[in-house]
Design a protein around this motif. Structure first.
Motif, PDB file in Angstrom:
ATOM      1  N   GLU A  81      -0.553  -3.282  -3.004  1.00  0.00           N
ATOM      2  CA  GLU A  81      -0.883  -3.855  -1.687  1.00  0.00           C
ATOM      3  C   GLU A  81      -1.489  -5.258  -1.818  1.00  0.00           C
ATOM      4  O   GLU A  81      -2.018  -5.790  -0.839  1.00  0.00           O
ATOM      5  CB  GLU A  81      -1.880  -2.932  -0.961  1.00  0.00           C
ATOM      6  CG  GLU A  81      -1.265  -1.616  -0.515  1.00  0.00           C
ATOM      7  CD  GLU A  81      -2.233  -0.757   0.296  1.00  0.00           C
ATOM      8  OE1 GLU A  81      -3.394  -0.583  -0.139  1.00  0.00           O
ATOM      9  OE2 GLU A  81      -1.826  -0.285   1.369  1.00  0.00           O
ATOM     10  N   ASN A  82      -1.452  -5.777  -3.046  1.00  0.00           N
ATOM     11  CA  ASN A  82      -2.037  -7.085  -3.337  1.00  0.00           C
ATOM     12  C   ASN A  82      -3.533  -7.158  -3.026  1.00  0.00           C
ATOM     13  O   ASN A  82      -4.048  -8.199  -2.593  1.00  0.00           O
ATOM     14  CB  ASN A  82      -1.273  -8.182  -2.591  1.00  0.00           C
ATOM     15  CG  ASN A  82      -1.111  -9.400  -3.478  1.00  0.00           C
ATOM     16  OD1 ASN A  82      -1.157  -9.289  -4.701  1.00  0.00           O
ATOM     17  ND2 ASN A  82      -0.972 -10.555  -2.853  1.00  0.00           N
ATOM     18  N   LYS A  83      -4.222  -6.043  -3.262  1.00  0.00           N
ATOM     19  CA  LYS A  83      -5.686  -6.005  -3.082  1.00  0.00           C
ATOM     20  C   LYS A  83      -6.335  -5.994  -4.450  1.00  0.00           C
ATOM     21  O   LYS A  83      -5.746  -5.494  -5.426  1.00  0.00           O
ATOM     22  CB  LYS A  83      -6.099  -4.711  -2.363  1.00  0.00           C
ATOM     23  CG  LYS A  83      -5.739  -4.647  -0.893  1.00  0.00           C
ATOM     24  CD  LYS A  83      -6.285  -3.345  -0.322  1.00  0.00           C
ATOM     25  CE  LYS A  83      -5.760  -3.098   1.068  1.00  0.00           C
ATOM     26  NZ  LYS A  83      -5.718  -1.681   1.413  1.00  0.00           N
ATOM     27  N   LYS A 117      -4.850   5.923   2.142  1.00  0.00           N
ATOM     28  CA  LYS A 117      -5.599   4.688   1.967  1.00  0.00           C
ATOM     29  C   LYS A 117      -6.180   4.207   3.295  1.00  0.00           C
ATOM     30  O   LYS A 117      -7.178   3.516   3.298  1.00  0.00           O
ATOM     31  CB  LYS A 117      -4.706   3.590   1.382  1.00  0.00           C
ATOM     32  CG  LYS A 117      -4.108   3.901   0.035  1.00  0.00           C
ATOM     33  CD  LYS A 117      -4.991   3.509  -1.134  1.00  0.00           C
ATOM     34  CE  LYS A 117      -4.941   2.026  -1.374  1.00  0.00           C
ATOM     35  NZ  LYS A 117      -5.530   1.685  -2.684  1.00  0.00           N
ATOM     36  N   LYS A 118      -5.557   4.621   4.395  1.00  0.00           N
ATOM     37  CA  LYS A 118      -6.050   4.186   5.720  1.00  0.00           C
ATOM     38  C   LYS A 118      -7.360   4.902   6.062  1.00  0.00           C
ATOM     39  O   LYS A 118      -8.222   4.362   6.710  1.00  0.00           O
ATOM     40  CB  LYS A 118      -5.008   4.478   6.796  1.00  0.00           C
ATOM     41  CG  LYS A 118      -3.968   3.381   6.894  1.00  0.00           C
ATOM     42  CD  LYS A 118      -3.018   3.653   8.051  1.00  0.00           C
ATOM     43  CE  LYS A 118      -1.665   3.040   7.793  1.00  0.00           C
ATOM     44  NZ  LYS A 118      -0.566   3.971   8.068  1.00  0.00           N
ATOM     45  N   THR A 166      -2.224   1.421  -6.503  1.00  0.00           N
ATOM     46  CA  THR A 166      -1.896   1.244  -5.076  1.00  0.00           C
ATOM     47  C   THR A 166      -2.554  -0.030  -4.526  1.00  0.00           C
ATOM     48  O   THR A 166      -1.958  -0.722  -3.704  1.00  0.00           O
ATOM     49  CB  THR A 166      -2.282   2.488  -4.244  1.00  0.00           C
ATOM     50  OG1 THR A 166      -3.669   2.772  -4.431  1.00  0.00           O
ATOM     51  CG2 THR A 166      -1.455   3.693  -4.635  1.00  0.00           C
ATOM     52  N   ASN A 167      -3.774  -0.342  -4.992  1.00  0.00           N
ATOM     53  CA  ASN A 167      -4.387  -1.614  -4.572  1.00  0.00           C
ATOM     54  C   ASN A 167      -3.508  -2.793  -4.995  1.00  0.00           C
ATOM     55  O   ASN A 167      -3.239  -3.703  -4.194  1.00  0.00           O
ATOM     56  CB  ASN A 167      -5.768  -1.786  -5.209  1.00  0.00           C
ATOM     57  CG  ASN A 167      -6.869  -1.177  -4.368  1.00  0.00           C
ATOM     58  OD1 ASN A 167      -6.595  -0.371  -3.480  1.00  0.00           O
ATOM     59  ND2 ASN A 167      -8.112  -1.524  -4.647  1.00  0.00           N
ATOM     60  N   LYS A 173       5.541   5.270  -1.415  1.00  0.00           N
ATOM     61  CA  LYS A 173       4.496   4.565  -0.654  1.00  0.00           C
ATOM     62  C   LYS A 173       4.052   5.367   0.568  1.00  0.00           C
ATOM     63  O   LYS A 173       2.882   5.366   0.938  1.00  0.00           O
ATOM     64  CB  LYS A 173       4.993   3.189  -0.220  1.00  0.00           C
ATOM     65  CG  LYS A 173       5.092   2.231  -1.385  1.00  0.00           C
ATOM     66  CD  LYS A 173       5.188   0.792  -0.929  1.00  0.00           C
ATOM     67  CE  LYS A 173       5.163  -0.121  -2.126  1.00  0.00           C
ATOM     68  NZ  LYS A 173       6.250  -1.008  -2.304  1.00  0.00           N
ATOM     69  N   LYS A 221       0.115   5.844   1.421  1.00  0.00           N
ATOM     70  CA  LYS A 221      -0.395   4.849   2.397  1.00  0.00           C
ATOM     71  C   LYS A 221      -1.306   5.519   3.427  1.00  0.00           C
ATOM     72  O   LYS A 221      -2.303   4.944   3.856  1.00  0.00           O
ATOM     73  CB  LYS A 221       0.761   4.145   3.090  1.00  0.00           C
ATOM     74  CG  LYS A 221       1.443   3.131   2.191  1.00  0.00           C
ATOM     75  CD  LYS A 221       1.527   1.755   2.825  1.00  0.00           C
ATOM     76  CE  LYS A 221       2.101   0.817   1.810  1.00  0.00           C
ATOM     77  NZ  LYS A 221       1.900  -0.572   2.013  1.00  0.00           N
TER      78      LYS A 221
END
Ligand code: NAD
Length: 319
Positions: free
Chosen positions: A197-199, A317-318, A193-194, A310, A314
């Motif tokens: 999200e491009n993390k 993750k918040k 998931t990171n 997603k 999502k």
């Protein structure tokens, strides 16, 4: 068969209920879950309408609720647990409450009622770190994290109830699972998931810790086998027997998602981080189990699921 599943709204429990409900439409499944941060009704929304499935919000530490449900079921399978090692290092209180006291409450209810089989879902982490070779079911328990210590305590309680009261107890000890519906704090869904999200992905220490990754649907099939053919009083390790270092796992995930090693952020190692887990799976194989999924296929399916769902992850993750 009437099955009481506890902790069925979490990752492995929800995959297990979906599988059993489809395979045995005549079985009645009751799911008792406290709905902690890790339990989510959405995990079973596709089967919530089925006549043979029933959800009850409740705590396995609540003797009244557990006893009432044990009166009307044939089998109990306990998935309920606090399951994240890092959280147990920060504070172990809830781990002892649910993972030890909760199991004692269930064992008491199994004893007081006519339960034919109690399956305790345990973990390979109870054996502790094994640098060479693989742990067998009868090996000594050497847990190193508060989470593993709480699960080992539950295993010993199960053994004691089997020896003292001849209770129909079976324990499964699986290696690390991955697959759909896993809360994105655990390494594989966290990294997937990171990256989506491009993390960056946080890699512990030198990245050389090894785990024997098991696709959740293979674990679910093994638990089904133990439910129907497992021998009372026995322990079954469930694992593939192919350990993978976290560094290699990270590379597979980066490659699968088209990312480079620039996305890796090395972070201070987890306290007491077990170097290697490895279990001997001969006993479950002898019972008739083989994994259906190779690692690469299972990882691809898992990545696809997180890409297509997603909205499921999502919101976690918040927080
Ligand atoms: P999870 O954290 O995803 O789910 C745990 C579930 O238990 C949640 O639905 C939660 O709401 C529920 N729960 C927690 N406390 C409860 C209580 N007091 N009463 C009722 N319900 C409660 O866990 P998971 O990853 O699905 O793991 C399930 C079991 O498998 C656990 O016992 C864990 O120790 C074991 N296990 C997990 C893995 C893994 O890789 N995930 C590997 C080996 C063994």
């Amino acid at each position: 068969m009437k099955i009481l599943v506890t902790g069925g709204c979490g990752f492995i429990g929800s995959n297990f209920i979906r599988y059993i409900a489809a395979k045995y439409p005549t079985y009645k499944i009751t799911n008792l879950d406290k709905l902690t941060y890790a339990g989510n009704l959405e995990n079973l929304k596709d089967i919530a309408h089925l006549k043979n499935y029933n959800f009850i919000k409740g705590d396995i530490c609540d003797e009244n609720v557990v006893d009432k449900l044990a009166k009307v079921n044939d089998v109990v399978i306990n998935f309920a647990a606090e399951s994240h090692v890092d959280r147990s290092i920060k504070n172990s209180r809830d781990f002892l409450r649910t993972n030890v006291h909760g199991v004692d409450v269930i064992l008491g209810a199994v004893r007081n009622n006519k339960i034919k089989r109690y399956i305790q879902i345990s973990t390979d982490e109870v054996y502790g770190s094994i640098l060479f070779g693989s742990a067998k079911e009868e090996d000594a328990l050497k847990p190193n994290s508060p989470y593993a210590a709480s699960k080992a305590s539950a295993d010993l309680l199960c053994r004691a109830y089997f020896k003292t009261f001849n209770l129909p107890v079976i324990i499964t000890r699986s290696s690390n699972n991955f697959g759909p519906y896993q809360y994105p704090e655990k390494v594989i869904p966290l990294f997937i998931t990171n990256l989506l999200e491009n993390k960056k992905v946080p890699l512990y220490g030198d990245g050389l810790n090894e785990r024997d990754w098991l696709f959740v649907l293979d674990n679910v099939r093994a638990i089904d086998l133990v439910l129907h053919k497992g021998k009372i009083g026995q322990i079954y390790n469930i694992g593939i027997g192919k350990e993978i270092a976290n560094l290699k796992l990270t590379k597979i995930l980066l490659d699968s998602l088209g990312k480079t090693k620039k996305m890796v952020k090395y972070v201070v190692d987890r306290l007491g981080h077990d170097r290697r887990y490895s279990i001997d799976n001969k006993k479950i194989v002898k019972l008739g189990w083989q994994p259906n999924y190779d690692f690469q296929t299972a990882i691809s399916l898992t990545i696809r699921w997180y890409k297509e769902n997603k909205s499921w992850w999502k919101k976690f993750k918040k927080s």
